[in-house]
Design an enzyme around this catalytic site. Structure first.
Site, PDB file in Angstrom:
ATOM      1  N   HIS A 233      77.462  44.886  36.187  1.00 24.55           N
ATOM      2  CA  HIS A 233      76.708  46.341  36.468  1.00 24.55           C
ATOM      3  C   HIS A 233      77.313  47.382  35.461  1.00 24.55           C
ATOM      4  O   HIS A 233      76.488  48.025  35.202  1.00 24.55           O
ATOM      5  CB  HIS A 233      77.032  46.503  37.688  1.00 24.55           C
ATOM      6  CG  HIS A 233      75.954  47.601  38.268  1.00 24.55           C
ATOM      7  ND1 HIS A 233      74.766  47.647  38.613  1.00 24.55           N
ATOM      8  CD2 HIS A 233      76.474  49.131  38.647  1.00 24.55           C
ATOM      9  CE1 HIS A 233      74.308  48.855  38.893  1.00 24.55           C
ATOM     10  NE2 HIS A 233      75.213  49.536  38.675  1.00 24.55           N
ATOM     11  N   TYR A 237      75.945  51.145  32.412  1.00 24.48           N
ATOM     12  CA  TYR A 237      76.396  52.369  32.249  1.00 24.48           C
ATOM     13  C   TYR A 237      77.115  52.162  30.612  1.00 24.48           C
ATOM     14  O   TYR A 237      76.600  53.671  30.184  1.00 24.48           O
ATOM     15  CB  TYR A 237      77.367  52.926  33.011  1.00 24.48           C
ATOM     16  CG  TYR A 237      77.146  52.960  34.586  1.00 24.48           C
ATOM     17  CD1 TYR A 237      76.007  53.614  34.855  1.00 24.48           C
ATOM     18  CD2 TYR A 237      77.674  52.007  35.512  1.00 24.48           C
ATOM     19  CE1 TYR A 237      75.710  53.368  36.272  1.00 24.48           C
ATOM     20  CE2 TYR A 237      77.104  51.804  36.505  1.00 24.48           C
ATOM     21  CZ  TYR A 237      76.226  52.753  37.049  1.00 24.48           C
ATOM     22  OH  TYR A 237      75.736  52.689  38.508  1.00 24.48           O
ATOM     23  N   HIS A 384      62.685  46.613  37.566  1.00 28.49           N
ATOM     24  CA  HIS A 384      63.609  47.580  37.424  1.00 28.49           C
ATOM     25  C   HIS A 384      64.418  47.593  36.279  1.00 28.49           C
ATOM     26  O   HIS A 384      64.792  48.787  35.659  1.00 28.49           O
ATOM     27  CB  HIS A 384      64.732  47.445  38.581  1.00 28.49           C
ATOM     28  CG  HIS A 384      65.918  48.067  38.483  1.00 28.49           C
ATOM     29  ND1 HIS A 384      65.877  49.437  38.924  1.00 28.49           N
ATOM     30  CD2 HIS A 384      67.104  47.877  38.152  1.00 28.49           C
ATOM     31  CE1 HIS A 384      67.127  50.022  38.783  1.00 28.49           C
ATOM     32  NE2 HIS A 384      67.858  49.104  38.324  1.00 28.49           N
ATOM     33  N   PHE A 385      64.832  46.447  35.703  1.00 30.97           N
ATOM     34  CA  PHE A 385      65.564  46.456  34.302  1.00 30.97           C
ATOM     35  C   PHE A 385      64.841  47.000  33.202  1.00 30.97           C
ATOM     36  O   PHE A 385      65.664  47.643  32.480  1.00 30.97           O
ATOM     37  CB  PHE A 385      65.949  44.828  34.455  1.00 30.97           C
ATOM     38  CG  PHE A 385      66.971  44.458  33.433  1.00 30.97           C
ATOM     39  CD1 PHE A 385      68.494  45.037  33.695  1.00 30.97           C
ATOM     40  CD2 PHE A 385      67.079  44.033  32.157  1.00 30.97           C
ATOM     41  CE1 PHE A 385      69.548  44.865  32.962  1.00 30.97           C
ATOM     42  CE2 PHE A 385      68.062  43.630  31.457  1.00 30.97           C
ATOM     43  CZ  PHE A 385      69.370  44.258  31.929  1.00 30.97           C
ATOM     44  N   HIS A 386      63.535  46.915  33.352  1.00 31.82           N
ATOM     45  CA  HIS A 386      62.761  47.240  31.969  1.00 31.82           C
ATOM     46  C   HIS A 386      62.511  48.788  32.078  1.00 31.82           C
ATOM     47  O   HIS A 386      62.215  49.302  30.861  1.00 31.82           O
ATOM     48  CB  HIS A 386      61.487  46.326  31.960  1.00 31.82           C
ATOM     49  CG  HIS A 386      61.540  45.114  31.409  1.00 31.82           C
ATOM     50  ND1 HIS A 386      62.429  43.887  32.045  1.00 31.82           N
ATOM     51  CD2 HIS A 386      61.643  44.598  30.153  1.00 31.82           C
ATOM     52  CE1 HIS A 386      62.285  42.878  31.267  1.00 31.82           C
ATOM     53  NE2 HIS A 386      61.897  43.211  30.059  1.00 31.82           N
ATOM     54  N   ARG A 447      61.824  35.820  40.289  1.00 30.09           N
ATOM     55  CA  ARG A 447      62.445  36.240  39.035  1.00 30.09           C
ATOM     56  C   ARG A 447      62.268  34.690  38.242  1.00 30.09           C
ATOM     57  O   ARG A 447      62.991  33.684  39.033  1.00 30.09           O
ATOM     58  CB  ARG A 447      63.372  36.946  38.883  1.00 30.09           C
ATOM     59  CG  ARG A 447      64.838  36.762  39.280  1.00 30.09           C
ATOM     60  CD  ARG A 447      65.762  37.703  39.521  1.00 30.09           C
ATOM     61  NE  ARG A 447      66.214  38.008  38.219  1.00 30.09           N
ATOM     62  CZ  ARG A 447      67.293  38.699  38.073  1.00 30.09           C
ATOM     63  NH1 ARG A 447      68.245  38.785  38.978  1.00 30.09           N
ATOM     64  NH2 ARG A 447      67.544  38.977  36.817  1.00 30.09           N
ATOM     65  N   ARG A 448      62.646  34.831  37.133  1.00 35.11           N
ATOM     66  CA  ARG A 448      63.260  33.697  36.346  1.00 35.11           C
ATOM     67  C   ARG A 448      62.366  32.202  36.763  1.00 35.11           C
ATOM     68  O   ARG A 448      63.263  31.472  36.654  1.00 35.11           O
ATOM     69  CB  ARG A 448      64.539  33.624  36.410  1.00 35.11           C
ATOM     70  CG  ARG A 448      65.644  34.691  35.947  1.00 35.11           C
ATOM     71  CD  ARG A 448      67.061  34.524  36.543  1.00 35.11           C
ATOM     72  NE  ARG A 448      67.879  35.137  35.982  1.00 35.11           N
ATOM     73  CZ  ARG A 448      69.194  35.561  36.227  1.00 35.11           C
ATOM     74  NH1 ARG A 448      69.639  34.878  37.563  1.00 35.11           N
ATOM     75  NH2 ARG A 448      69.979  36.251  35.629  1.00 35.11           N
TER      76      ARG A 448
END
Length: 575
Positions: A233, A237, A384-386, A447-448
């Site tokens: 995680h 950042y 979300h990741f994209h 997902r995946r």
């Protein structure tokens, strides 16, 4: 630092003669972008999979959807970002401090990373490391993959340590002086990464490499996953903070304005240093074997990371309003149209920030135990990741490349319009992708998952036709955007025209309002009144020690329990 350049030098040598660190920075950036190109090329295949269109069976060079997904995730999220950040956060702080880095060390870091990437790539391309981005055991890949990943991280740490050492020496030579903002933020980022990378280093070096080499019989999946998310995680950042550096310290000047509050900018990075790492358990809400108390504590700490993000939104927004009003803008929102929207360096960054608003809101959902249970391991997560890493970070790095590559090479950007098209198309492609994938996730599509062979999803797929269509369309939009982007980048790099040194694109460091007011009052930089909070935040080593202590408090008791109660499993290969 200035150097007299001999006219006898070849044009290429003249570009680097004054600042030879430009060359190693260029290598970091271009290598990262080339690897991004490979990862991005696989992206539309992933989007089409979630549109119910199977293209993988027509591609003999990829053995499966999962091999493609592993390449896509590792190259884009881990490799591209690490190269780009290592180059950017070596070059900017050294120029801000007017110090030349040790080039032998910098090139050593570059070749360490490159050796690692070649080893990992050999395993991935031969289908011997189809482990996806998270490489969870007991899935077991080739030792080449784990050793390569370790070298990639080691290379980044070499750069980070060098920057911190340079800053420490600068502080000794300039007692009482305040670190320039860009250097301050860069050092805080590297300190955060030093702490955050410990989990991945321990997992790979002490668990996965010996296990993959057959030196130990098994590995504990829960221990490995906890160490992975210790880094997994906060690495977000590590990707986002360099974008924040550009938004805080460069963008206001590029828009024609001032930094609204340098104190707030420094505070945001101190908070990131303190709070970024002890938050990884919110990725393991569904894992048994971890006390709910630890999960709740780290959930609350995750919510605290929202604070520096909100400070950034307020401060950077104020900086842009100042810029627009200096350019003649007015009204409640009318000032927005006075910003330099025809400049791709500006536009790409603002679009990146806009995408981060829903991305941050989605992050709060993911960090909440109650809400996460609805979206865990669904298509929501890559959606979300994209719009966080795929847009906020990547689109900002696009913007940085639009000025930094011309600066490093003295070659003009090949096409301003092409760069603008790339920025807008990438933004809308990612937004449409995010809508489609979040929507599919709420319906329950996992997902995946290779949808062409998945079973038991008939009802969900029937209800997801609209979001699936959006996801497929977004993949095509992003493919066009990437063609525009890489066309501009490679035409710039391969172009023959070079500008004179006097016409070189400058490093766009912005002036703060405090500095502007002092200059207007006739005060020198040394004569400026410095807020007590700024002097307090100069003691970054104290905040580093506090961050380390917080991590020990949040993780050590839990990890000791796991080590004393291991459940070792042999490796498995499911592909």
């Amino acid at each position: 630092m200035t150097t007299t350049v001999s006219p006898a030098l070849r044009p290429t040598e003249q570009v680097y003669a004054g600042h030879p660190e430009k060359k190693v920075t260029l290598y970091f950036l271009v290598t990262g972008l080339v690897l991004l190109l490979i990862g991005v090329a696989i992206g539309p295949l992933q989007a089409l999979n979630y549109a119910g269109i199977d293209v993988y069976r027509y591609l003999p060079f990829l053995k499966s959807y999962y091999q493609g997904l592993s390449l896509h995730g590792v190259l884009n999220a881990l490799v591209f970002t690490t190269y780009f950040i290592s180059g950017l956060l070596l070059y900017l702080p050294c120029r801000a401090l007017k110090v030349r880095p040790n080039l032998l060390v910098a090139w050593g870091a570059y070749w360490t990373m490159t050796a690692g990437v070649l080893m990992a790539a050999a395993a991935l391309l031969t289908n011997n490391a189809t482990l996806l981005y998270t490489f969870y055991p007991p899935l077991q890949g080739s030792p080449l993959f784990y050793i390569g990943a370790a070298l990639l991280v080691v290379g980044s740490l070499i750069i980070g340590v060098q920057v911190i050492v340079i800053w420490t020496q600068w502080k000794r030579q300039h007692p009482g002086e305040i670190t320039p903002l860009v250097a301050f933020m860069s050092v805080a980022t590297w300190m955060m990464w030093l702490i955050a990378s410990l989990g991945l280093v321990v997992e790979v070096v002490f668990l996965l490499i010996p296990w993959s080499l057959g030196w130990v019989k098994g590995v504990d999946p829960l221990l490995a996953r906890t160490l992975f998310w210790y880094t997994g995680h906060p690495i977000v950042y590590f990707w986002v903070m360099p974008a924040y550096i550009s938004w805080y310290a460069l963008l206001p000047g590029q828009a024609g304005g001032k930094i609204a509050s340098e104190t707030m900018a420094r505070l945001s990075f101190v908070l990131f240093l303190l709070l970024s790492t002890p938050v990884g358990l919110h990725h393991q809400f569904a894992d048994t074997g971890i006390s709910m108390s630890w999960k709740v504590i780290q959930m609350l700490l995750t919510f605290l990371v929202v604070i520096p993000s909100l400070l950034t939104a307020f401060s950077v927004g104020a900086s842009l309003e100042i810029a627009a009003r200096l350019r003649g803008g007015g009204g409640w929102v009318g000032w927005i149209r006075h910003l330099p929207w025809k400049d791709p360096v500006f536009t790409a960054q603002v679009l990146a920030m806009v995408s981060f608003i829903p991305g941050g809101a989605g992050g709060i959902v993911n960090a909440s135990i109650a809400l996460d249970s609805e979206v865990h391991n669904t298509a929501w997560i890559p959606g979300h990741f994209h719009i966080t890493v795929g847009t906020a970070t990547t689109l900002t790095f696009f913007a940085v490349s639009f000025w930094l590559l011309p600066h490093l090479t003295r070659k003009p950007l090949a096409s301003v319009k092409g760069a603008l098209w790339a920025s807008w198309l990438w933004f809308w492609g990612m937004i449409i992708f995010a809508i489609g994938m979040h929507w599919e996730g709420l319906i329950g599509i996992p997902r995946r998952t290779y949808l062409a062979t998945a079973t038991g999803l008939g009802d969900m797929l029937a209800r997801a036709q609209i979001p699936m269509a959006l996801t497929g369309i977004s993949g095509m939009v992003l493919m066009v955007a990437s063609i525009f982007y890489f066309s501009v980048i490679f035409r710039t790099l391969l172009g023959r025209q070079r500008v004179a040194e006097s016409a070189e694109v400058p490093i766009p460091v912005s002036e703060s309002l405090e500095q502007f007011e002092a200059r207007e009052a006739g005060l020198s930089a040394a004569g400026m009144k410095v807020a007590g909070a700024v002097r307090l935040m100069e003691r970054l080593w104290i905040f580093f020690a506090l961050a380390l202590a917080l991590v020990v408090l949040m993780y050590l008791p839990m990890l000791i329990g796991m080590v004393l109660n291991t459940h070792l499993l042999p490796g498995q290969r499911l592909w």
